[in-house]
Design a protein around this motif. Structure first.
Motif, PDB file in Angstrom:
ATOM      1  N   MET A 323       0.827  -1.211   0.000  1.00 57.77           N
ATOM      2  CA  MET A 323       0.000   0.000   0.000  1.00 57.77           C
ATOM      3  C   MET A 323       0.860   1.259   0.000  1.00 57.77           C
ATOM      4  O   MET A 323       0.552   2.236  -0.669  1.00 57.77           O
ATOM      5  CB  MET A 323      -0.911   0.012   1.238  1.00 57.77           C
ATOM      6  CG  MET A 323      -2.046  -0.978   1.209  1.00 57.77           C
ATOM      7  SD  MET A 323      -3.084  -0.800  -0.223  1.00 57.77           S
ATOM      8  CE  MET A 323      -2.924  -2.382  -0.975  1.00 57.77           C
ATOM      9  N   VAL A 326       1.984   1.727  -3.477  1.00 57.97           N
ATOM     10  CA  VAL A 326       0.897   2.259  -4.310  1.00 57.97           C
ATOM     11  C   VAL A 326       0.751   3.759  -4.076  1.00 57.97           C
ATOM     12  O   VAL A 326       0.633   4.555  -5.007  1.00 57.97           O
ATOM     13  CB  VAL A 326      -0.438   1.544  -3.974  1.00 57.97           C
ATOM     14  CG1 VAL A 326      -1.612   2.220  -4.663  1.00 57.97           C
ATOM     15  CG2 VAL A 326      -0.370   0.094  -4.388  1.00 57.97           C
ATOM     16  N   TRP A 327       0.819   4.145  -2.793  1.00 60.24           N
ATOM     17  CA  TRP A 327       0.698   5.566  -2.435  1.00 60.24           C
ATOM     18  C   TRP A 327       1.825   6.377  -3.076  1.00 60.24           C
ATOM     19  O   TRP A 327       1.610   7.433  -3.676  1.00 60.24           O
ATOM     20  CB  TRP A 327       0.731   5.689  -0.903  1.00 60.24           C
ATOM     21  CG  TRP A 327       0.508   7.078  -0.383  1.00 60.24           C
ATOM     22  CD1 TRP A 327       0.233   8.196  -1.128  1.00 60.24           C
ATOM     23  CD2 TRP A 327       0.540   7.507   0.976  1.00 60.24           C
ATOM     24  NE1 TRP A 327       0.092   9.284  -0.302  1.00 60.24           N
ATOM     25  CE2 TRP A 327       0.273   8.892   0.996  1.00 60.24           C
ATOM     26  CE3 TRP A 327       0.771   6.856   2.188  1.00 60.24           C
ATOM     27  CZ2 TRP A 327       0.240   9.639   2.173  1.00 60.24           C
ATOM     28  CZ3 TRP A 327       0.729   7.594   3.358  1.00 60.24           C
ATOM     29  CH2 TRP A 327       0.464   8.966   3.349  1.00 60.24           C
ATOM     30  N   CYS A 330       1.266   6.644  -6.796  1.00 58.91           N
ATOM     31  CA  CYS A 330       0.166   7.580  -7.073  1.00 58.91           C
ATOM     32  C   CYS A 330       0.623   9.018  -6.878  1.00 58.91           C
ATOM     33  O   CYS A 330       0.306   9.894  -7.668  1.00 58.91           O
ATOM     34  CB  CYS A 330      -1.017   7.301  -6.153  1.00 58.91           C
ATOM     35  SG  CYS A 330      -1.975   5.904  -6.681  1.00 58.91           S
TER      36      CYS A 330
ATOM     37  N   TRP B  56      -5.309  -4.423   2.629  1.00 61.21           N
ATOM     38  CA  TRP B  56      -5.431  -4.332   1.167  1.00 61.21           C
ATOM     39  C   TRP B  56      -6.517  -3.342   0.759  1.00 61.21           C
ATOM     40  O   TRP B  56      -6.475  -2.772  -0.320  1.00 61.21           O
ATOM     41  CB  TRP B  56      -5.748  -5.708   0.570  1.00 61.21           C
ATOM     42  CG  TRP B  56      -4.546  -6.601   0.556  1.00 61.21           C
ATOM     43  CD1 TRP B  56      -4.235  -7.563   1.463  1.00 61.21           C
ATOM     44  CD2 TRP B  56      -3.481  -6.582  -0.391  1.00 61.21           C
ATOM     45  NE1 TRP B  56      -3.045  -8.149   1.139  1.00 61.21           N
ATOM     46  CE2 TRP B  56      -2.562  -7.572   0.007  1.00 61.21           C
ATOM     47  CE3 TRP B  56      -3.197  -5.828  -1.535  1.00 61.21           C
ATOM     48  CZ2 TRP B  56      -1.382  -7.833  -0.702  1.00 61.21           C
ATOM     49  CZ3 TRP B  56      -2.035  -6.087  -2.232  1.00 61.21           C
ATOM     50  CH2 TRP B  56      -1.142  -7.068  -1.826  1.00 61.21           C
ATOM     51  N   ALA B  59      -6.147   0.313  -0.711  1.00 58.34           N
ATOM     52  CA  ALA B  59      -5.846   0.649  -2.112  1.00 58.34           C
ATOM     53  C   ALA B  59      -6.866   1.620  -2.697  1.00 58.34           C
ATOM     54  O   ALA B  59      -6.510   2.567  -3.394  1.00 58.34           O
ATOM     55  CB  ALA B  59      -5.805  -0.627  -2.939  1.00 58.34           C
ATOM     56  N   TYR B  60      -8.151   1.406  -2.365  1.00 65.16           N
ATOM     57  CA  TYR B  60      -9.193   2.239  -2.994  1.00 65.16           C
ATOM     58  C   TYR B  60      -9.082   3.716  -2.595  1.00 65.16           C
ATOM     59  O   TYR B  60      -8.971   4.579  -3.466  1.00 65.16           O
ATOM     60  CB  TYR B  60     -10.584   1.667  -2.679  1.00 65.16           C
ATOM     61  CG  TYR B  60     -11.708   2.492  -3.263  1.00 65.16           C
ATOM     62  CD1 TYR B  60     -11.870   2.595  -4.638  1.00 65.16           C
ATOM     63  CD2 TYR B  60     -12.581   3.190  -2.441  1.00 65.16           C
ATOM     64  CE1 TYR B  60     -12.882   3.367  -5.174  1.00 65.16           C
ATOM     65  CE2 TYR B  60     -13.600   3.952  -2.969  1.00 65.16           C
ATOM     66  CZ  TYR B  60     -13.748   4.038  -4.339  1.00 65.16           C
ATOM     67  OH  TYR B  60     -14.739   4.811  -4.867  1.00 65.16           O
ATOM     68  N   VAL B  63      -5.773   5.311  -4.219  1.00 63.39           N
ATOM     69  CA  VAL B  63      -5.817   5.609  -5.658  1.00 63.39           C
ATOM     70  C   VAL B  63      -6.868   6.684  -5.943  1.00 63.39           C
ATOM     71  O   VAL B  63      -6.610   7.655  -6.665  1.00 63.39           O
ATOM     72  CB  VAL B  63      -6.108   4.319  -6.458  1.00 63.39           C
ATOM     73  CG1 VAL B  63      -6.243   4.631  -7.933  1.00 63.39           C
ATOM     74  CG2 VAL B  63      -5.003   3.310  -6.235  1.00 63.39           C
ATOM     75  N   TRP B 249     -12.717  -1.789 -10.264  1.00 61.93           N
ATOM     76  CA  TRP B 249     -12.717  -1.644  -8.807  1.00 61.93           C
ATOM     77  C   TRP B 249     -13.603  -2.669  -8.138  1.00 61.93           C
ATOM     78  O   TRP B 249     -13.270  -3.186  -7.073  1.00 61.93           O
ATOM     79  CB  TRP B 249     -13.120  -0.227  -8.400  1.00 61.93           C
ATOM     80  CG  TRP B 249     -11.930   0.665  -8.300  1.00 61.93           C
ATOM     81  CD1 TRP B 249     -11.662   1.755  -9.059  1.00 61.93           C
ATOM     82  CD2 TRP B 249     -10.818   0.499  -7.411  1.00 61.93           C
ATOM     83  NE1 TRP B 249     -10.457   2.281  -8.698  1.00 61.93           N
ATOM     84  CE2 TRP B 249      -9.912   1.549  -7.683  1.00 61.93           C
ATOM     85  CE3 TRP B 249     -10.481  -0.411  -6.419  1.00 61.93           C
ATOM     86  CZ2 TRP B 249      -8.705   1.700  -7.009  1.00 61.93           C
ATOM     87  CZ3 TRP B 249      -9.278  -0.253  -5.737  1.00 61.93           C
ATOM     88  CH2 TRP B 249      -8.410   0.780  -6.037  1.00 61.93           C
TER      89      TRP B 249
END
Lengths: 345, 266
Positions: A323, A326-327, A330, B56, B59-60, B63, B249
Motif C-alpha cells: 500500500m 501504491v501511495w 500515485c 489491502w 488501495a481504494y 488511488v 474496482w
C-alpha cells in the motif's frame, strides 16, 4: 495507466471542521453490516413517516425554516460554552431545541439532515452507520425525549426556570437513551470484547454529564427566546406536536425484535457475506489444496525467515508495504497544484 | 485564524473543488456512490481477526484520493479526527480478550490486540472512502444523484437547504463573535448565560432569515418542492473508461474480500 495520464490535478477541499467528534456519532468501524442494515431500515421508515407528517401540516414555510434551523445547529456548534463548575466546555447537539420550535417530526427531519451532512462532509459518523446515528440521536431526542419528557414537564407556557428543568431532564433522557442504543449496537456487532454491563455503564456514565450540559445549553437558548420573542415558541405548539406515543412504542418494539432476531442469526453465523457466498457457491473459503499449492507451501516454509510466525503479521507488514508503494506511485504520477477557481462557462 | 474562519475557508475550498473538473470521476457520481457503498459493505464484513485482509482495502482510498487531487496524505490526516472515538471503544479489547493469536519476535500477541488494530484500520478506511467521495463529487451533486435514485425530494431539499445556509449563518456568527471579541476585554470563554444569549440571538436572526427566504421563494413560484436541475449530469459517463473504472474496482474489491491473499515470506 491511461486514467492516470489523462487526468488533470486540482486541489480539492476536504472539510473537517474542528474536533467535534464525540461518542454519540457511531463510526463505520464499530458496527457490522447486519446491524447497520436494520438501523438504516428503521431510520428510513422514520424519515418517510416524518416526510408525510410534515407534508400534511401544509406549511410551505417549513421548508426554508427547517433548512435554516438545521444550518443554525451547525453554526451554534462552532461556539463552545463553558460548563459551570467543571472548567470544561461543550457544544450543543440541538435535538430538543429544534423540537421545541419546529415540532417533533420537522425537527427530526432537520436533525437527520444535519447528521447526514456531518457524515458526508465532516467525517463525523460513518456512512453505513447513518441509520444508527439517526435513530440514536435524532429519533431519541425529537421523537422520544421531547414528547415524553419535555412536553409534560414544561406544560403550555412555562417560566424560564421550568423551561430549564424540562430541558435538562429531556436532554439527559435523550442522551442516555442514545448511549444505551450505541452500547447495544456495538455489542450486537461483536466489535467490543467488554461485557454488556460494563460497556453500558461506561457509556451511560459519560453521557450523563453530556446530557446535563446539553440540557443547560438548550434551556439557556429556550429561556432567552422565551424572554425576547415568546411568540416563536407558542407558534410551534399549535401544529404538528402530536406524536402518537403508542405508535412510537410499537415501532421501537418492532425494531428491537427485528434487530434482536437478525443479530441472533448473525451471531450464530458471524459473517453474513461469507455465509451467502457459501450458499451460492456451495463451498466455503476457497480450498488451498492441489499439488502446486502443497509444493508452494513447502517452499514457503523452507524459505521463510521466520517460519514459526503467523500469517497475520507477515500479511499485515507485506500488505502495508504494498500500500505504501501504491501511495508513492500515485503521488509521483499525480502532481498536485494549488487551488484554482474555475469559472464554468 | 479562528475556528469559524477555518470552517468558512474549508467550505469555500470544497465548493471550489466540486465546481472544478473532476479527474477521478471517470465514472459518474452515481457510480462513485455505488463503489463507496460496496466498498464499505465489504470492508465491514471482514472478520476482525483478518487484519491483513483489511490493509489491502487501503488501495481504494489511496488511488481514488490521488486521482481526485486531494492527495492521500491529507485524507489520512483528516480521517484521524475519528481516531479517539474508535480507539476508545477498541482499547478494551486487548484487556478483555487475552487469547493468544500468534508470536511476533518472541512476544505473544493476543486476539484482543489484533481486533483493536482491525477496528482502527477499518474505522479510518471507512471515513476516508466517504471523504474522498464528497471531496470529489461535491455535496450538491451527491444530493442530485440521491434524488435521481429515488430519495424523496423533501429530504434532498432539506439537505441542500442546510448545506447552502451553513456558510451564511457561519458568517453571521462570525460577525457576532468578532463584535464580542472586540468588546470582551480579552475574555475568551462563553459562560452559559452569555452563550445562551448569543445562540438565542443567532436563532432569532435565523428564523427571520428563513421568513425572508420563504417570501422570496413564494414570489418565485415555490410550490413546496425545489425545482429539479435539468442540466445533464456533470460527471456523466464518456465512452468505455467509466465502465472499465467501475468494473475494475468492483473486481478488485471482490478479490480483497473473498480472494486468496498474497502471502509474504518475511
Amino acid at each position: 495507466m491511461f486514467l492516470l495520464r489523462k487526468q488533470k490535478q486540482k486541489e480539492r477541499g476536504l472539510v473537517v471542521i474542528g474536533k467535534r467528534v464525540h461518542t454519540m456519532h457511531m463510526s463505520d468501524g464499530l458496527i457490522s453490516t447486519p446491524v447497520a442494515a436494520v438501523a438504516a431500515v428503521a431510520a428510513a421508515a422514520l424519515i418517510a413517516v416524518a416526510g408525510t407528517r410534515v407534508k400534511k401540516m401544509q406549511r410551505s414555510d417549513l421548508v426554508p425554516l427547517t433548512g435554516v434551523l438545521g444550518a443554525f445547529v451547525f453554526a451554534a456548534q462552532m461556539v463552545n460554552f463553558s460548563i459551570p463548575g467543571t472548567g470544561s466546555s461543550g457544544h450543543i447537539i440541538g435535538g430538543v431545541l429544534l423540537a421545541a420550535f419546529l415540532g417533533p417530526w420537522a425537527a427530526f427531519l432537520a436533525l437527520s439532515s444535519v447528521i447526514i451532512i456531518q457524515c458526508l462532509l465532516f467525517a463525523d459518523g460513518g456512512l453505513l452507520a447513518l441509520g444508527c446515528n439517526i435513530v440514536n440521536m435524532a429519533a431519541m431526542s425529537c421523537l422520544v425525549a421531547y414528547p415524553l419528557v419535555y412536553k409534560p414537564l414544561a406544560g403550555r407556557s412555562p417560566s424560564v426556570a421550568r423551561t430549564m428543568c424540562a430541558s435538562v431532564a429531556a436532554c439527559t433522557v435523550a442522551l442516555e437513551a442514545g448511549a444505551c442504543l450505541v452500547a447495544a449496537e456495538t455489542k450486537l456487532s461483536g466489535v467490543t470484547a467488554l461485557s454488556t454491563g460494563t460497556f453500558l455503564l461506561l457509556m451511560t456514565g459519560i453521557h450523563l454529564a453530556i446530557g446535563v450540559g446539553e440540557g443547560l445549553a438548550t434551556g439557556a437558548v429556550l429561556g432567552f427566546v422565551r424572554r425576547v420573542k415568546p411568540s416563536l415558541l407558542d407558534r410551534g405548539t399549535q401544529t404538528g406536536h402530536k406524536v402518537p406515543t403508542g405508535a412510537v412504542v410499537a415501532f421501537a418494539l418492532a425494531a428491537a425484535a427485528i434487530g434482536g432476531g437478525l443479530s441472533l442469526a448473525a451471531s450464530q453465523d458471524p459473517d453474513g457475506l461469507e455465509w451467502s457466498v457459501e450458499k451460492v457457491a456451495g463451498t466455503g473459503e476457497p480450498e488451498s489444496g492441489g499439488t502446486a499449492a502443497a509444493v508452494a507451501a513447502k517452499v514457503q516454509n523452507g524459505t521463510a525467515a521466520m517460519p514459526g510466525y503467523d500469517n497475520t503479521l507477515s500479511g499485515v507488514i507485506g500488505a502495508s508495504l504494498v500500500m505504501l508503494t501504491v501511495w508513492g506511485v500515485c503521488s509521483l504520477l499525480t502532481r498536485r497544484r494549488p487551488v484554482a477557481v474555475k469559472v464554468r462557462k | 485564524m479562528g475556528k469559524i474562519d477555518k470552517a468558512l475557508d474549508a467550505l469555500a475550498a470544497m465548493e471550489r473543488g466540486a465546481v472544478a473538473e473532476c479527474p477521478r470521476c471517470m465514472a459518474s457520481t452515481r457510480a462513485d456512490m455505488l463503489l463507496t457503498l460496496v466498498y464499505l459493505a465489504l470492508l465491514l464484513s471482514v472478520p476482525l481477526q483478518e487484519v491483513q485482509r483489511l490493509v489491502w482495502f487501503a488501495a481504494y482510498p489511496i488511488v481514488a484520493a490521488s486521482l481526485a487531487g486531494c492527495g492521500y496524505g491529507r485524507v489520512l490526516r483528516q480521517s484521524l479526527y475519528v481516531l479517539p472515538l474508535i480507539a476508545f471503544v477498541g482499547i478494551f479489547n486487548p484487556l478483555a480478550d487475552r487469547t493468544p493469536a500468534f508470536m511476533a519476535w518472541g512476544v505473544e500477541v493476543s486476539r484482543g490486540w489484533v481486533s483493536f488494530v482491525s477496528i482502527i484500520v477499518r474505522g479510518l478506511l471507512s471515513v476516508q472512502a466517504v471523504l474522498v467521495l464528497t471531496a470529489c463529487c461535491g455535496f450538491a451533486d451527491v444530493c442530485r444523484q440521491l434524488r435521481a435514485l429515488g430519495v424523496p425530494p423533501f429530504l434532498t431539499t432539506q439537505l441542500l437547504m442546510v448545506y447552502r445556509y451553513m456558510s451564511v449563518l457561519l458568517e453571521e456568527l462570525q460577525t457576532m463573535a468578532r463584535a464580542r471579541a472586540a468588546r470582551g476585554y480579552g475574555r475568551r470563554s462563553y459562560p452559559l448565560k452569555l452563550w445562551g444569549a448569543m445562540a438565542g440571538q443567532l436563532f432569532l436572526r435565523s428564523v427571520d432569515r428563513a421568513e425572508r427566504i420563504h417570501r422570496a421563494m413564494l414570489a418565485r413560484g415555490f410550490d413546496g418542492t425545489m425545482p429539479r436541475y435539468t442540466a445533464a449530469d456533470r460527471h456523466g459517463p464518456h465512452g468505455w473508461e467509466p465502465v472499465a473504472w467501475t468494473v475494475a474496482w468492483l473486481a478488485a474489491m471482490a478479490w480483497m474480500r473473498f480472494g486468496r491473499l498474497i502471502t509474504f515470506n518475511l
